[in-house]
Design an enzyme around this catalytic site. Structure first.
Site, PDB file in Angstrom:
ATOM      1  N   LYS A   1      30.641   0.945  39.673  1.00 51.54           N
ATOM      2  CA  LYS A   1      29.938  -0.183  40.267  1.00 51.54           C
ATOM      3  C   LYS A   1      30.236  -1.490  39.545  1.00 51.54           C
ATOM      4  O   LYS A   1      29.661  -2.526  39.858  1.00 51.54           O
ATOM      5  CB  LYS A   1      28.432   0.091  40.291  1.00 51.54           C
ATOM      6  CG  LYS A   1      28.074   1.271  41.194  1.00 51.54           C
ATOM      7  CD  LYS A   1      26.605   1.343  41.485  1.00 51.54           C
ATOM      8  CE  LYS A   1      26.315   2.465  42.470  1.00 51.54           C
ATOM      9  NZ  LYS A   1      24.892   2.533  42.843  1.00 51.54           N
TER      10      LYS A   1
ATOM     11  N   LYS B   1      34.288  10.346  50.846  1.00 48.94           N
ATOM     12  CA  LYS B   1      33.178  11.189  51.267  1.00 48.94           C
ATOM     13  C   LYS B   1      32.165  10.387  52.085  1.00 48.94           C
ATOM     14  O   LYS B   1      32.034   9.173  51.927  1.00 48.94           O
ATOM     15  CB  LYS B   1      32.496  11.833  50.053  1.00 48.94           C
ATOM     16  CG  LYS B   1      31.718  10.892  49.162  1.00 48.94           C
ATOM     17  CD  LYS B   1      31.052  11.678  48.043  1.00 48.94           C
ATOM     18  CE  LYS B   1      30.198  10.754  47.159  1.00 48.94           C
ATOM     19  NZ  LYS B   1      29.514  11.506  46.083  1.00 48.94           N
TER      20      LYS B   1
ATOM     21  N   LYS C   1      25.549   7.677  51.964  1.00 46.52           N
ATOM     22  CA  LYS C   1      24.366   6.933  52.397  1.00 46.52           C
ATOM     23  C   LYS C   1      24.565   5.440  52.180  1.00 46.52           C
ATOM     24  O   LYS C   1      24.119   4.622  52.977  1.00 46.52           O
ATOM     25  CB  LYS C   1      23.131   7.387  51.607  1.00 46.52           C
ATOM     26  CG  LYS C   1      22.554   8.704  52.057  1.00 46.52           C
ATOM     27  CD  LYS C   1      21.171   8.945  51.491  1.00 46.52           C
ATOM     28  CE  LYS C   1      21.167   9.149  49.999  1.00 46.52           C
ATOM     29  NZ  LYS C   1      19.826   9.475  49.469  1.00 46.52           N
TER      30      LYS C   1
END
Length: 332
Positions: free
Chosen positions: A119, A196, A199
């Site tokens: 991140k 992948k 969410k």
């Protein structure tokens, strides 16, 4: 009073309530296996609401999502009579053990963890996220943890910290291993099958457990496919491989069996069948979820009962930890 321990292997896992719905990848890779574990293991499943704070959610939204997540777990087969289901924040010892383990964690090893690096930085909470995750696991003396390959680094840190604590203060923590059951398949994004399903990314590439049937059908039918017309799995066909994996999960059939069934058929029929299978899989889940989420008091009761059971184990662990690190016991 010592909390009684089952002779069965103890398994622990958690999921963050960071969205309004779980997605297909959560179900395939994790939650369906949680439901299957309950018959043979002593299971602890928690809503990682403290971890969710790293994304700075709106307070009311976090409370709503935590209840929604409990309802989804129950609708997907997690049984609070057979498993301990609780919210991480309802057991204050998680944060305490996280601090103690943080005092044993080197800055260098924490900075190498992928959660923070991927991140590009962030808050101190995100930096220490893996340490709290280690505390979550070690608190319950878990024998094993269901993990995907992307979680292996976190488990290695947990084992390192357990061994470090045990060497310095005496045998205290069980060294957890990866759950020995069937590994969860990794479902990929429908629009980009090289990554992948997520969410956080969402969009048309993510199928949500609570999606309406029309939305599921539209997403699956618009999924990216590959060159050619053959319905077969392979590295050169990531889109079709992903859809075959999804259909295999929904139908219980093996991928080679599905490849044979669709020999000579085109992508259109195949994708239509995948969409129908996903709709059928989640139809009873959505119905049960609607019943559960309509009774928030019952969901709170489930969490309270689970937290009571979890705290009994946490108190036993932390009593030993506090004594061994030299903290004075509070006067009663």
């Amino acid at each position: 009073m010592s909390a009684p321990r089952s002779a069965r292997s103890r398994v622990l896992s958690g999921i963050r309530p960071t969205g309004d719905s779980f997605q297909l990848g959560n179900y395939v890779g994790a939650v369906r296996h949680w439901a299957a574990m309950q018959d043979e293991n002593d299971c602890y499943f928690f809503l990682a609401d403290l971890h969710a704070l790293t994304e700075a959610p709106e307070p009311d939204k976090l409370r709503e999502r935590t209840r929604n997540a409990v309802a989804q777990l129950l609708a997907l087969g997690v049984d609070p009579q057979r498993s301990t289901v609780f919210a991480q924040s309802h057991v204050a010892e998680h944060a305490e053990l996280g601090w103690i383990l943080g005092c044993l964690t080197g800055f260098g090893e924490a900075s190498r963890m992928t959660q923070f690096k991927e991140k590009g930085g962030g808050t101190v909470g995100l930096f220490t996220y893996p340490v709290l995750q280690a505390a979550d696991i070690l608190m319950y003396q878990a024998d094993s943890v269901p993990i995907g390959e992307d979680q292996r680094q976190h488990l290695e840190l947990t084992r390192d910290l357990a061994q470090r604590f045990n060497a310095r203060y005496g045998d205290t923590f069980t060294l957890p291993g990866a759950y020995a059951g069937r590994a969860g398949e990794r479902i990929k994004d429908l629009q980009d099958p090289t990554r992948k399903m997520s969410k956080s990314i969402g969009g048309n590439g993510t199928v949500w457990v609570l999606d309406e049937p029309k939305a599921i059908t539209k997403k699956v039918k618009s999924a990216v496919t590959d060159a050619g017309r053959e319905v077969r799995a392979g590295e050169d066909k990531p889109g079709i491989t992903n859809l075959l994996t999804i259909l295999a999960v929904c139908t219980g059939k093996a991928v080679p069996e599905l490849e044979e069934a669709y020999d000579g058929k085109g992508y259109g029929d195949f994708k239509g069948d995948v969409a129908e299978a996903v709709v059928e899989l989640f139809a009873p889940v959505r119905a049960r979820y609607a019943e559960l989420v309509a009774d928030p008091a019952e969901l709170d009761r489930v969490l309270a009962t689970g937290a009571e059971r979890a705290r009994a184990v946490a108190l036993e662990t932390m009593t030993a930890v506090r004594e061994r690190v030299g903290l004075l016991a509070p006067r009663s």
